[in-house]
Design an enzyme around this catalytic site. Structure first.
Site, short mmCIF file in Angstrom:
data_model
loop_
_atom_site.label_atom_id
_atom_site.label_comp_id
_atom_site.label_asym_id
_atom_site.label_seq_id
_atom_site.Cartn_x
_atom_site.Cartn_y
_atom_site.Cartn_z
CE LYS A 93 33.11 -25.07 31.22
NZ LYS A 93 34.16 -24.47 30.42
NE ARG A 94 24.94 -21.52 24.85
CZ ARG A 94 23.92 -22.05 24.19
NH1 ARG A 94 22.69 -21.78 24.55
NH2 ARG A 94 24.14 -22.85 23.16
#
Ligand code: GLU
Length: 481
Positions: free
Chosen positions: A254-255
């Protein structure tokens, strides 16, 4: 080659992420290339983390990408059920068989005992493996444990000698020392199969010919191979595809931004572009072809073209590819796909032909469907804003005010307010005044569109219409010196 049957086996514990979508794609391409079957199996045995919403999102993502499955949820098939949780009876039958043949056994050790065992092993410099305490229990001992209310797990009796070898179609021969493996659990105390066991039983039952999955599963493969042996089943072919990393070389998460496939749909990526891009993540042709029609991809896809090393997700390349697909797209189709974005931005879409013309004018420049409203809004709406560049870099320039007031006059009296008529009139004006065309085109564009870039000037003026063009020129004059 035996009939190709491959499966995509997601766990419905979250969205369909890029890595999963790429695994699904490689399975799907392999099935279609070999005229085999692509099977979707939902691995929902983790009851706590699996949700119906996640199943829906996964199905929706696969449908959007166009990976139709021949067997699975909604499609049915002869090897169901296709939800793993509904197959627990089958898993238990297989486990019973292994227990009967003494290839597996019940283990009554409590979590505390197991923890103490691991601690002891670590303290003595041994790997923290199960020490085989319940390997040879007598009937009395078993009864005693059961009398204490202990619920057993079933463990596979893992042979400790030799090595397990697997010929991976991407990585070549892989060899694993059996002594590094322990008697791993195949049935939990709840009676549910563990991942390694369920996946083997289901792949056997579903007659899976090739297991194509992420290479984070390589370490599970020796355990699975030993299970195949114990169950007297032929090993499928294995192909472990490389991970996808972000630009910082860390596993995509997700980063790194959008990892859920549905987010790409919402952002206005085209499914064709997405599929094309995903195919290039860990696979290539010898001539490094970049743009593929789907049929071409099916024709050219082989596991031999897969690389062993991880690939880097390059958002810019995906965007570039998306632009390529948008440029080639039929304008009616593009307008159709753009409609939700255009109406979602509050623009009027009742005059479809007009919307289509506006989209056509910008087709060359569009990268994402989501960008379309921002590119064409000034053509569809009455009101409009002037951006800073238009105001400060163009309209404030010396001479712009005079040019605009002359333009207003000429446009008012223009007989032929068409692209051609406008161009003739404006060029004639430049000649008469001895002005370079830029001196006139730029302020005119800024005045009428509020920006410094956009579609061809004259086609845009015709589209906006005489009345609005004149009103905008008048409005813009307040920014001139
Ligand atoms: N459910 C597993 C996963 O999502 C499947 C792994 C496999 O393909 O064997 O990782």
């Amino acid at each position: 080659m035996k009939k190709v049957r491959v499966r995509f086996a997601p766990s419905p514990t979250g969205c369909l992420h890029l890595g999963g979508a790429r695994t699904a794609l490689f399975n799907w391409l392999f099935a279609r290339h070999n005229k085999g079957s692509f099977i979707l199996r939902i691995e929902d045995t983790d009851k706590e983390r699996s949700t119906k919403e996640a199943v829906d999102v996964i199905l929706k993502g696969l449908k959007w990408l166009g990976f139709d499955w021949d067997e699975g949820p909604e499609a049915g098939g002869d090897y169901g059920p296709y939800f793993q949780a509904q197959r627990s009876g089958i898993h238990r039958e297989y486990a019973d068989k292994l227990i009967k043949e003494d290839r597996a056994y019940y283990c009554y050790c409590s979590p505390e005992e197991l923890e103490a065992m691991r601690k002891e092993a670590r303290e003595n410099g041994r790997p923290p493996k199960y020490n085989g305490r319940c390997r040879r229990l007598s009937d009395e001992q078993r009864k005693e444990y059961e009398g204490q209310g202990r619920k057993p797990v079933a463990r596979f009796r893992t042979k400790q000698e030799g090595a397990t070898k697997i010929n991976d179609l991407i990585h070549g021969e892989l060899s694993f020392e059996n002594s590094l493996l322990d008697d791993f659990v195949i049935l939990k105390s709840s009676g549910t199969a563990t991942y390694n066991f369920a996946v083997v039983v289901d792949d056997i039952e579903m007659k899976i010919s090739h297991v194509i999955r992420g290479d984070d599963h390589i370490s599970n493969t020796p355990r699975q191979a030993l299970l195949y042996g114990a169950l007297d089943a032929a090993l499928p072919e294995f192909a472990h595809i490389p991970m996808i990393f972000g630009s910082d070389k860390a596993k995509l998460s997700k980063r790194h931004g959008a990892v859920a496939v549905t987010m790409y749909e919402d952002e206005g990526y085209l499914n064709e572009a997405m599929v094309n891009y995903l195919a290039l993540l860990g696979w290539s042709t010898s001539d490094s072809q970049q743009v593929f029609e789907i049929d071409d991809l099916i024709k050219k896809f082989t596991l031999g073209g897969c690389s062993k090393s991880a690939s880097i997700f390059d958002f810019q390349k995906l965007e570039w590819l998306n632009g390529e697909y948008i440029r080639k797209m039929d304008i009616d189709e593009l307008t159709e796909k753009a409609m939700p974005f255009i109406s979602g931005a509050g623009l009027r879409v009742d005059d479809r032909e007009r919307v289509k013309k506006a989209v056509l004018m910008e087709q060359e420049k569009i990268k994402l469907l989501k960008d379309i409203p921002g590119l064409i809004d000034f053509m569809l709406k009455d009101d409009m804003e002037y951006d800073d560049r238009a105001k400060n870099k163009v309209l404030k320039k010396e001479g712009a005010g005079e040019v605009l007031s002359d333009m207003l006059e000429r446009i008012k009296g223009l007989d032929d307010f068409s692209e051609k008529g406008l161009e003739e009139a404006v060029r004639k004006y430049c000649e008469e005044k001895g002005l370079k065309t830029g001196k006139v085109f730029h302020p005119l564009r800024a005045a009428v569109s509020g920006r410094t870039t956009g579609p061809g000037l004259f086609v845009m003026l015709e589209f906006i219409g005489r009345e609005r063009v004149m009103k905008r020129i008048e409005d813009a004059m307040k920014y001139t010196q």
